[in-house]
Design a protein around this motif. Structure first.
Motif, PDB file in Angstrom:
ATOM      1  N   SER A  91       0.812  -1.212   0.000  1.00  0.00           N
ATOM      2  CA  SER A  91       0.000   0.000   0.000  1.00  0.00           C
ATOM      3  C   SER A  91       0.846   1.263   0.000  1.00  0.00           C
ATOM      4  CB  SER A  91      -0.906   0.009   1.243  1.00  0.00           C
ATOM      5  OG  SER A  91      -0.128   0.081   2.420  1.00  0.00           O
ATOM      6  N   LYS A  93       2.107   2.470   2.614  1.00  0.00           N
ATOM      7  CA  LYS A  93       1.911   3.136   3.901  1.00  0.00           C
ATOM      8  C   LYS A  93       2.969   2.684   4.909  1.00  0.00           C
ATOM      9  CE  LYS A  93      -3.092   3.567   3.245  1.00  0.00           C
ATOM     10  NZ  LYS A  93      -4.437   3.247   3.800  1.00  0.00           N
ATOM     11  N   ASN A  94       3.244   3.539   5.860  1.00  0.00           N
ATOM     12  CA  ASN A  94       4.220   3.241   6.898  1.00  0.00           C
ATOM     13  C   ASN A  94       3.483   2.841   8.170  1.00  0.00           C
ATOM     14  OD1 ASN A  94       6.539   3.015   8.407  1.00  0.00           O
ATOM     15  ND2 ASN A  94       6.742   5.209   8.766  1.00  0.00           N
ATOM     16  N   TYR A  95       3.277   1.552   8.358  1.00  0.00           N
ATOM     17  CA  TYR A  95       2.533   1.073   9.510  1.00  0.00           C
ATOM     18  C   TYR A  95       3.425   1.035  10.749  1.00  0.00           C
ATOM     19  CZ  TYR A  95      -0.725  -0.455   5.921  1.00  0.00           C
ATOM     20  OH  TYR A  95      -1.594  -0.488   4.853  1.00  0.00           O
ATOM     21  N   ASP A 104      -5.691  -2.137   8.530  1.00  0.00           N
ATOM     22  CA  ASP A 104      -5.823  -1.349   7.302  1.00  0.00           C
ATOM     23  C   ASP A 104      -6.233  -2.229   6.124  1.00  0.00           C
ATOM     24  OD1 ASP A 104      -5.428   1.317   5.976  1.00  0.00           O
ATOM     25  OD2 ASP A 104      -3.970   0.170   4.810  1.00  0.00           O
TER      26      ASP A 104
END
Length: 269
Positions: A91, A93-95, A104
């Motif tokens: 994605s 994104k930086n989880y 998410d």
């Protein structure tokens, strides 16, 4: 070589098994494995969608995200493993946590179902990191990532993680071989690859393989086994989907002039 983002392999199922749980859960096993000063147990995070796949109340199938991983007594090792697992996310994104990652994914399914209420299938995310080798100065894990969010089959990728728990550094291929010896290692690997694939020394790689410029190349996805240095090519990385993943083992005997002295590539170590 040609890469298609997340490489794809059939896993033998395209939908989640029936689950009655619909809440976020965290499971911890009681199994503890020891080796040197490191101990670990396997833990997992599970997040279930509350949106059933069918309006039929008798159908309870729903989407789920499961992340399983070893939890070490050394926090620096845990940080390394967690960072690498979260890097498999497609994605961008930086989880911050495993739970945020899993949540998410489920949110993506729930948002999708808002506009596609008649969609007939569930989604699933299954990430499983396992310790495959542990010895003084060396920890090897295999991170298996499987994702299904529509389509004919799941997406899958297999990644080896190599780490030195004594120095808290990732082990890269360059740190194991003599400076400037990668071409020689590649030549040895290609010879073995051609033998495994039943190709002559001069046969073209153009037909049936996805190497850039039709030239054999090693990747950086490796582990050290009892037999030698093993590389793993993911589905779709160098071959068509139907062939699955490809493993290539270079025996220690072929690494004598390539490996750094007293490195992990010496069978005595």
């Amino acid at each position: 070589m040609k890469k298609l983002g997340l490489f794809i392999i059939a896993i033998g199922f395209i939908a989640c098994q029936s689950e009655n749980k619909t809440s976020n859960t965290t499971d911890t096993t009681s199994v503890v494995t020891t080796g040197d000063s490191l101990t670990f147990k396997y833990d997992s995070v599970k997040v279930y969608s509350k949106t059933p796949v069918s309006v039929d109340k008798n159908v309870t199938d729903t989407s789920k995200a499961v992340i399983s991983y070893p939890l070490f007594n050394d926090e620096k090792v845990n940080q390394f493993v967690e960072t690498k697992i979260k890097l498999t996310a497609d994605s961008g994104k930086n989880y911050k946590t495993y739970n945020e990652y899993a949540t998410d994914f489920i949110k993506g399914y729930d948002d999708f179902r808002k506009s596609e209420k008649d969609y007939p299938q569930t989604w699933f995310l299954d990430i499983n990191a396992k310790v495959v080798k542990q010895k003084p100065g060396y920890l090897s894990l295999l991170n298996t990532y499987v994702n299904y969010s529509g389509g004919a089959h799941p997406n899958s990728v297999f990644i080896y993680l190599n780490y030195n728990p004594a120095t808290h550094q990732e082990i890269l291929l360059d740190s194991l071989i003599q400076p400037g010896s990668l071409p020689k290692l590649t030549a040895v690997a290609e010879k073995i690859f051609r033998k495994n694939e039943k190709l002559s020394p001069t046969a073209s790689l153009k037909d049936g393989y996805f190497f850039d410029k039709d030239t054999f190349k090693l990747n950086d996805n490796f582990t050290i086994t009892d037999q030698g240095l093993m590389f793993l090519y993911n589905p779709y990385e160098i071959k068509a989907y139907a062939y699955g993943k490809t493993e290539l083992v270079i025996p220690f005997s072929e690494l004598k002039e390539i490996a750094k002295p007293n490195s992990l590539l010496s069978p005595a170590n």
